[in-house]
Scaffold this active site. Sequence first.
Site, short mmCIF file in Angstrom:
data_model
loop_
_atom_site.label_atom_id
_atom_site.label_comp_id
_atom_site.label_asym_id
_atom_site.label_seq_id
_atom_site.Cartn_x
_atom_site.Cartn_y
_atom_site.Cartn_z
CE LYS A 175 -2.39 -7.64 27.91
NZ LYS A 175 -0.97 -7.99 28.01
CD GLU A 201 -6.74 -13.78 22.52
OE1 GLU A 201 -6.74 -14.34 23.62
OE2 GLU A 201 -5.99 -12.83 22.25
NE ARG A 202 0.71 -15.88 20.71
CZ ARG A 202 0.55 -14.58 21.00
NH1 ARG A 202 -0.51 -14.20 21.71
NH2 ARG A 202 1.39 -13.69 20.57
#
Length: 500
Positions: A175, A201-202
Amino acid sequence: MKDSVDPTRVPKSESESKRGLTNTGVIVSVRGSVVDARFDEKLPSISSVLRAGAKKEIVIEVLAQSDAHHVRGIALTPTQGLARGMAVEDTGGPLKAPVGKGILSRMFDVFGNAIDREPAPTDIQWRSVHRDPPPLDRRSTKSEIFETGIKVIDVLVPLERGGKAGLFGGAGVGKTVLLTEMIHNVVSHQKGVSIFCGIGERCREGEELYRDMKAAGVLPNMVMVFGQMNEPPGSRFRVGHAALTMAEYFRDDEHRDVLLLIDNIFRFIQAGMEVSGLMGQMPSRLGYQPTMGTELSGLEERIANTDSGAITSIQAVYVPADDFTDPAAVHTFSHLSASIVLSRNRASEGLFPAIDPLQSSSKMATPGIVGDRHYKLAQEIRRTLAQHADLKDIIAMLGLEQLSPEDRNVVARARRLERFLTQPFFTTEQFTGMKGKLVSLKDALDGCERILSDEFKDYPESAFYMIGSVNEAKAKAKPAAAKAAPDAKPQPTPAPAAVV
């Protein structure tokens, strides 16, 4: 380098700066991220930003007016240290995002503060994140194809200029690589701007993506906006609006095409669900907020093709428990014009990009938009690949020799098409050692048409793997044929063309 900007700074409104006056209230209650405040003089309007705390570091967005003197808001920052009786200040305006040429190549949080350890950007303006979608009379009524330079997408899943595409895939199927390549192609070859919006998001993912973009050389025409996973739901809920405000500046003011990448749109819905629950709203089906459709539409409808430019969006979509009837998935699908499905099986075979052509679809793939030739070719490619998929079980049990000559020809075409639809990427050159290829739609269609007409039936399948235009197969086939010649001599009869 230490960032000189206060991480929770919210710009004051012009009217407030001119008057030098502030509308001050008192905190009445604090329940987690939900804060109630009393204002005796003037009640703040909905979506106004309030600031509280010793250094005004706590930011609250007004979501409801309880009565003539009380408002209820959601904190966009942690509320540690906030207590009843503390003063709260009305900034007089909504949450704002920075826009301008100065934001290019930078990484921001939801408040518009740089988080890339570089000095604060200059040559910028501040605009409200709450903006209306473009009116109908400014929207373009013509459906145009957005060329990515990636063969399998342009031929089988054409994207709409100013449209929205969903990207479905698990971990490790490519991705991020696919998104990175699209950014590279848009920035390098279409002179556009790319904006990456990370919702929930991390921090590791954001840092890795920043380094990858820098190494790929696409950062100068890119903006990154992150609302991290550990931040309060109010912050994650607004980061998408902040990114869209930046995208609208490049579309409306600079008349440039914008590629907006959102990862992950489900987390936007999830943050809205958390905010709704904190505000005490009655949950809808499966616990989702009753206003989910309105909130998602308010974000998605701002992504549009206008007379001055276009915002084309590619959104990673998480489907809860693989249930495509989940309300979050249903509402998201209604906005998408194309669905790109990444397959783990194709990735394991080394067929990159690992897009499954049979599961992916696009509303642009109609004769009236892409033309009769493109439409018929795409249908023929899908038919050939579908027939090959049906024959795989027979081939596995009985072998290719048991198929009829007609079926063997179908398998040969399908295998060559599968390999021709692979492509070396610019952003993976340092890992693969293969030079990236940008293939025009004309060359991609021409190659598929010539393979389907059996022009290359005597060429080995390996000649079509990781090439650009189909003419490159001829150059690859010569060394392959020379290498295979010594092995072919002892055989009493030549092998069929399909088994190469």
